[in-house]
Design an enzyme around this catalytic site. Sequence first.
Site, PDB file in Angstrom:
ATOM      1  N   SER A 124       0.890  -1.139  -0.097  1.00 51.73           N
ATOM      2  CA  SER A 124      -0.099  -0.072  -0.126  1.00 51.73           C
ATOM      3  C   SER A 124       1.002   1.234  -0.011  1.00 51.73           C
ATOM      4  CB  SER A 124      -0.865  -0.069   1.335  1.00 51.73           C
ATOM      5  OG  SER A 124      -1.597   1.029   1.403  1.00 51.73           O
ATOM      6  N   TYR A 148      -1.691  -0.293  10.742  1.00 54.03           N
ATOM      7  CA  TYR A 148      -1.878  -0.762   9.344  1.00 54.03           C
ATOM      8  C   TYR A 148      -0.784  -0.743   8.390  1.00 54.03           C
ATOM      9  CZ  TYR A 148      -3.703  -1.476   4.657  1.00 54.03           C
ATOM     10  OH  TYR A 148      -3.719  -1.962   3.414  1.00 54.03           O
ATOM     11  N   LYS A 152       1.996  -3.526   6.801  1.00 51.33           N
ATOM     12  CA  LYS A 152       2.325  -3.706   5.531  1.00 51.33           C
ATOM     13  C   LYS A 152       3.666  -3.617   5.188  1.00 51.33           C
ATOM     14  CE  LYS A 152      -1.427  -4.751   3.363  1.00 51.33           C
ATOM     15  NZ  LYS A 152      -1.609  -5.818   2.860  1.00 51.33           N
TER      16      LYS A 152
HETATM   17  P1  NAD Z   1     -10.912  -7.140   0.991  1.00 49.12           P
HETATM   18  O1  NAD Z   1     -11.201  -7.043   2.425  1.00 49.12           O
HETATM   19  O2  NAD Z   1     -11.969  -6.923   0.011  1.00 49.12           O
HETATM   20  O3  NAD Z   1     -10.239  -8.437   0.627  1.00 49.12           O
HETATM   21  C1  NAD Z   1      -9.407  -9.337   1.492  1.00 49.12           C
HETATM   22  C2  NAD Z   1      -9.818 -10.780   1.313  1.00 49.12           C
HETATM   23  O4  NAD Z   1      -9.033 -11.290   2.204  1.00 49.12           O
HETATM   24  C3  NAD Z   1     -11.237 -10.909   1.721  1.00 49.12           C
HETATM   25  O5  NAD Z   1     -11.865 -11.622   0.843  1.00 49.12           O
HETATM   26  C4  NAD Z   1     -11.118 -11.740   3.105  1.00 49.12           C
HETATM   27  O6  NAD Z   1     -12.398 -12.226   3.517  1.00 49.12           O
HETATM   28  C5  NAD Z   1     -10.022 -12.277   2.946  1.00 49.12           C
HETATM   29  N1  NAD Z   1      -9.029 -12.598   4.386  1.00 49.12           N
HETATM   30  C6  NAD Z   1      -8.877 -11.572   5.295  1.00 49.12           C
HETATM   31  N2  NAD Z   1      -8.248 -12.229   6.406  1.00 49.12           N
HETATM   32  C7  NAD Z   1      -7.942 -13.306   5.827  1.00 49.12           C
HETATM   33  C8  NAD Z   1      -7.300 -14.302   6.490  1.00 49.12           C
HETATM   34  N3  NAD Z   1      -6.784 -14.439   7.807  1.00 49.12           N
HETATM   35  N4  NAD Z   1      -7.220 -15.590   5.776  1.00 49.12           N
HETATM   36  C9  NAD Z   1      -7.675 -15.666   4.762  1.00 49.12           C
HETATM   37  N5  NAD Z   1      -8.447 -14.666   4.012  1.00 49.12           N
HETATM   38  C10 NAD Z   1      -8.613 -13.610   4.657  1.00 49.12           C
HETATM   39  O7  NAD Z   1      -9.762  -5.943   0.845  1.00 49.12           O
HETATM   40  P2  NAD Z   1      -9.234  -5.463  -0.709  1.00 49.12           P
HETATM   41  O8  NAD Z   1      -9.466  -3.930  -0.733  1.00 49.12           O
HETATM   42  O9  NAD Z   1      -9.560  -6.287  -1.852  1.00 49.12           O
HETATM   43  O10 NAD Z   1      -7.746  -5.451  -0.321  1.00 49.12           O
HETATM   44  C11 NAD Z   1      -6.822  -6.606  -0.610  1.00 49.12           C
HETATM   45  C12 NAD Z   1      -5.673  -6.511  -0.003  1.00 49.12           C
HETATM   46  O11 NAD Z   1      -4.995  -5.125  -0.769  1.00 49.12           O
HETATM   47  C13 NAD Z   1      -5.276  -6.383   1.305  1.00 49.12           C
HETATM   48  O12 NAD Z   1      -4.006  -7.016   1.748  1.00 49.12           O
HETATM   49  C14 NAD Z   1      -5.281  -4.826   1.312  1.00 49.12           C
HETATM   50  O13 NAD Z   1      -4.415  -4.519   2.686  1.00 49.12           O
HETATM   51  C15 NAD Z   1      -4.459  -4.329   0.222  1.00 49.12           C
HETATM   52  N6  NAD Z   1      -4.823  -2.882  -0.223  1.00 49.12           N
HETATM   53  C16 NAD Z   1      -6.184  -2.519  -0.321  1.00 49.12           C
HETATM   54  C17 NAD Z   1      -6.269  -1.174  -0.628  1.00 49.12           C
HETATM   55  C18 NAD Z   1      -7.624  -0.757  -0.655  1.00 49.12           C
HETATM   56  O14 NAD Z   1      -7.794   0.664  -0.521  1.00 49.12           O
HETATM   57  N7  NAD Z   1      -8.522  -1.550  -1.121  1.00 49.12           N
HETATM   58  C19 NAD Z   1      -5.209  -0.267  -0.728  1.00 49.12           C
HETATM   59  C20 NAD Z   1      -3.773  -1.010  -0.733  1.00 49.12           C
HETATM   60  C21 NAD Z   1      -3.678  -1.980  -0.297  1.00 49.12           C
HETATM   61  C1  WQD Z   2      -9.629   9.664   0.702  1.00 51.68           C
HETATM   62  C2  WQD Z   2      -9.981  11.142   1.021  1.00 51.68           C
HETATM   63  C3  WQD Z   2     -10.386  11.652   3.072  1.00 51.68           C
HETATM   64  C4  WQD Z   2     -14.261   9.443   3.571  1.00 51.68           C
HETATM   65  C5  WQD Z   2      -7.019   4.400   2.920  1.00 51.68           C
HETATM   66  C6  WQD Z   2      -5.987   3.802   3.685  1.00 51.68           C
HETATM   67  C7  WQD Z   2      -5.047   3.514   2.682  1.00 51.68           C
HETATM   68  C8  WQD Z   2      -5.575   2.757   1.380  1.00 51.68           C
HETATM   69  C9  WQD Z   2      -6.888   3.429   0.969  1.00 51.68           C
HETATM   70  C10 WQD Z   2      -5.577   0.336   1.988  1.00 51.68           C
HETATM   71  C11 WQD Z   2      -9.330  11.592   2.178  1.00 51.68           C
HETATM   72  C12 WQD Z   2     -11.546  11.705   2.401  1.00 51.68           C
HETATM   73  C13 WQD Z   2     -12.874   9.772   3.165  1.00 51.68           C
HETATM   74  C14 WQD Z   2     -15.068  10.110   4.052  1.00 51.68           C
HETATM   75  C15 WQD Z   2     -13.948  12.120   3.109  1.00 51.68           C
HETATM   76  N1  WQD Z   2      -6.032   1.453   2.001  1.00 51.68           N
HETATM   77  N2  WQD Z   2     -12.789  11.072   3.106  1.00 51.68           N
HETATM   78  N3  WQD Z   2     -14.827  11.519   3.712  1.00 51.68           N
HETATM   79  O1  WQD Z   2      -7.366   7.498   3.681  1.00 51.68           O
HETATM   80  O2  WQD Z   2      -6.445   8.129   1.279  1.00 51.68           O
HETATM   81  O3  WQD Z   2      -6.541   5.687   2.065  1.00 51.68           O
HETATM   82  O4  WQD Z   2      -7.698   3.698   1.879  1.00 51.68           O
HETATM   83  O5  WQD Z   2      -4.255   0.061   2.145  1.00 51.68           O
HETATM   84  O6  WQD Z   2      -3.875   2.752   3.352  1.00 51.68           O
HETATM   85  O7  WQD Z   2      -5.249   4.788   4.633  1.00 51.68           O
HETATM   86  O8  WQD Z   2      -8.605   6.988   1.531  1.00 51.68           O
HETATM   87  O9  WQD Z   2     -10.881   6.593   0.530  1.00 51.68           O
HETATM   88  O10 WQD Z   2     -10.271   6.673   3.226  1.00 51.68           O
HETATM   89  O11 WQD Z   2      -9.981   8.713   1.984  1.00 51.68           O
HETATM   90  O12 WQD Z   2     -13.707  13.455   3.149  1.00 51.68           O
HETATM   91  O13 WQD Z   2     -16.136   9.753   4.322  1.00 51.68           O
HETATM   92  O14 WQD Z   2     -11.133  11.207   1.212  1.00 51.68           O
HETATM   93  O15 WQD Z   2     -10.275  12.656   4.228  1.00 51.68           O
HETATM   94  O16 WQD Z   2      -8.747  13.047   1.830  1.00 51.68           O
HETATM   95  P1  WQD Z   2      -7.157   7.113   2.400  1.00 51.68           P
HETATM   96  P2  WQD Z   2     -10.048   7.329   2.177  1.00 51.68           P
END
Ligand code: NAD
Ligand code: WQD
Length: 336
Positions: A124, A148, A152
């Site tokens: 991330s 978090y 990562k």
């Molecule tokens: P998500 O929660 O939709 O998907 C994660 C999946 O992993 C789910 O299906 C959940 O059931 C499964 N899971 C969780 N814990 C588990 C465990 N202990 N064993 C087996 N399965 C498990 O999330 P996502 O948005 O698809 O994110 C996927 C990955 O990408 C995550 O590792 C997250 O940290 C990373 N990521 C997400 C974002 C984002 O904003 N969505 C941004 C950066 C990184």
């Molecule tokens: C985006 C912008 C908020 C909600 C998070 C995690 C990051 C990654 C992605 C996993 C910001 C604003 C949001 C709301 C708002 N996840 N906002 N009202 O914070 O950039 O990132 O998700 O890896 O690790 O930190 O994403 O979508 O929460 O926010 O005004 O109800 O929207 O302040 O500026 P963020 P976000």
Amino acid sequence: MRVLVTGGAGYIGSHTLLELMGQGHEVCVLDSYINSSKEVLNRVRTLSNGHLTDHEGDVRHTAALDRAMDDFAPDAVIHFAGLKAVGESEEDPLGYYDVNVGGTLGLLKAMDRVGCGKIIFSSSATVYGEPVYLPYDEAHPTQPTSVYGRTKLMAENVLTDWAKANPQKTAVLLRYFNPVGSHPSAQIGEDPSDIPNNLMPFIAQVAVGKRSHLSIFGDDYDTPDGTGQRDYIHVVDLARAHVMALDYAASHQGARPFNIGTGQNYSVKEMVSAFEKACGKQIPTKVTPRRAGDIASMLADASRAKAEIGWSATHTLDDMTASTWAWQSTNPNGYD
Ligand code: NAD
Ligand code: WQD
């Protein structure tokens, strides 16, 4: 390739399954369904018209990992399984380290046992923390500001040391910026199980009438309109990046991080306007104080991914908002 996808039923995982199957990869999912629904896999099977195996299990459980490895014998693993809520990570740090770091450690041990040496990891952009400069490139200091983010970064370090210890191994660390949007079929998309933490799903739930208004977390940032700026990336572009990362892994060794973003950022107010255009409705908003830990602006330098993996984003902001609306309006209750 035979690809084991942990967390494949989740938001990013499910979109990646379709891209993998579309490119002819054989795919198996390992998911505990702690934050997803099995219905996702039915939809992926229908959309792809392909064969998809799955194992229900937790990446922290050796027996579940071993069963998946022995049954499927993967050439490579894409590791999405993890917990991702920043606020929750502050309240339950051990739970987050257990899943995100312990789960990665157990997965690598299980891979070693069957001689599988290639992994694509969901990292991330949050590993960077407060920007020293923007856009962030992969050499930017990593000082995450949340539990978090630290889980990562720690998982990245584990993967890097694992690859370093054996020159035949490959760990591709994909640092995603802000994934949004849905598959063009509108059959799969983001389905938060609780009140959405993230901006896009929250706006979509306001548009569909599930929430009264969007709270804008601060309009006094040092940005052009005072609201936070992020580098939003269409989930289908992100899914494509995984397939291309697999090709890269086939001919490279070692661990390497890659930013996966667009190089363009938008403010909260710009996202609201774009969504209003897509759904044809007004999104009521109220400005509230800043959310603790938020950064004013984030922006990716994604030139390394382009140069070395051949990947760059192709979807526009309109694609992101239109596909989110198509998914949300046809599935107002997600997969329920
Ligand atoms: P998500 O929660 O939709 O998907 C994660 C999946 O992993 C789910 O299906 C959940 O059931 C499964 N899971 C969780 N814990 C588990 C465990 N202990 N064993 C087996 N399965 C498990 O999330 P996502 O948005 O698809 O994110 C996927 C990955 O990408 C995550 O590792 C997250 O940290 C990373 N990521 C997400 C974002 C984002 O904003 N969505 C941004 C950066 C990184
Ligand atoms: C985006 C912008 C908020 C909600 C998070 C995690 C990051 C990654 C992605 C996993 C910001 C604003 C949001 C709301 C708002 N996840 N906002 N009202 O914070 O950039 O990132 O998700 O890896 O690790 O930190 O994403 O979508 O929460 O926010 O005004 O109800 O929207 O302040 O500026 P963020 P976000």
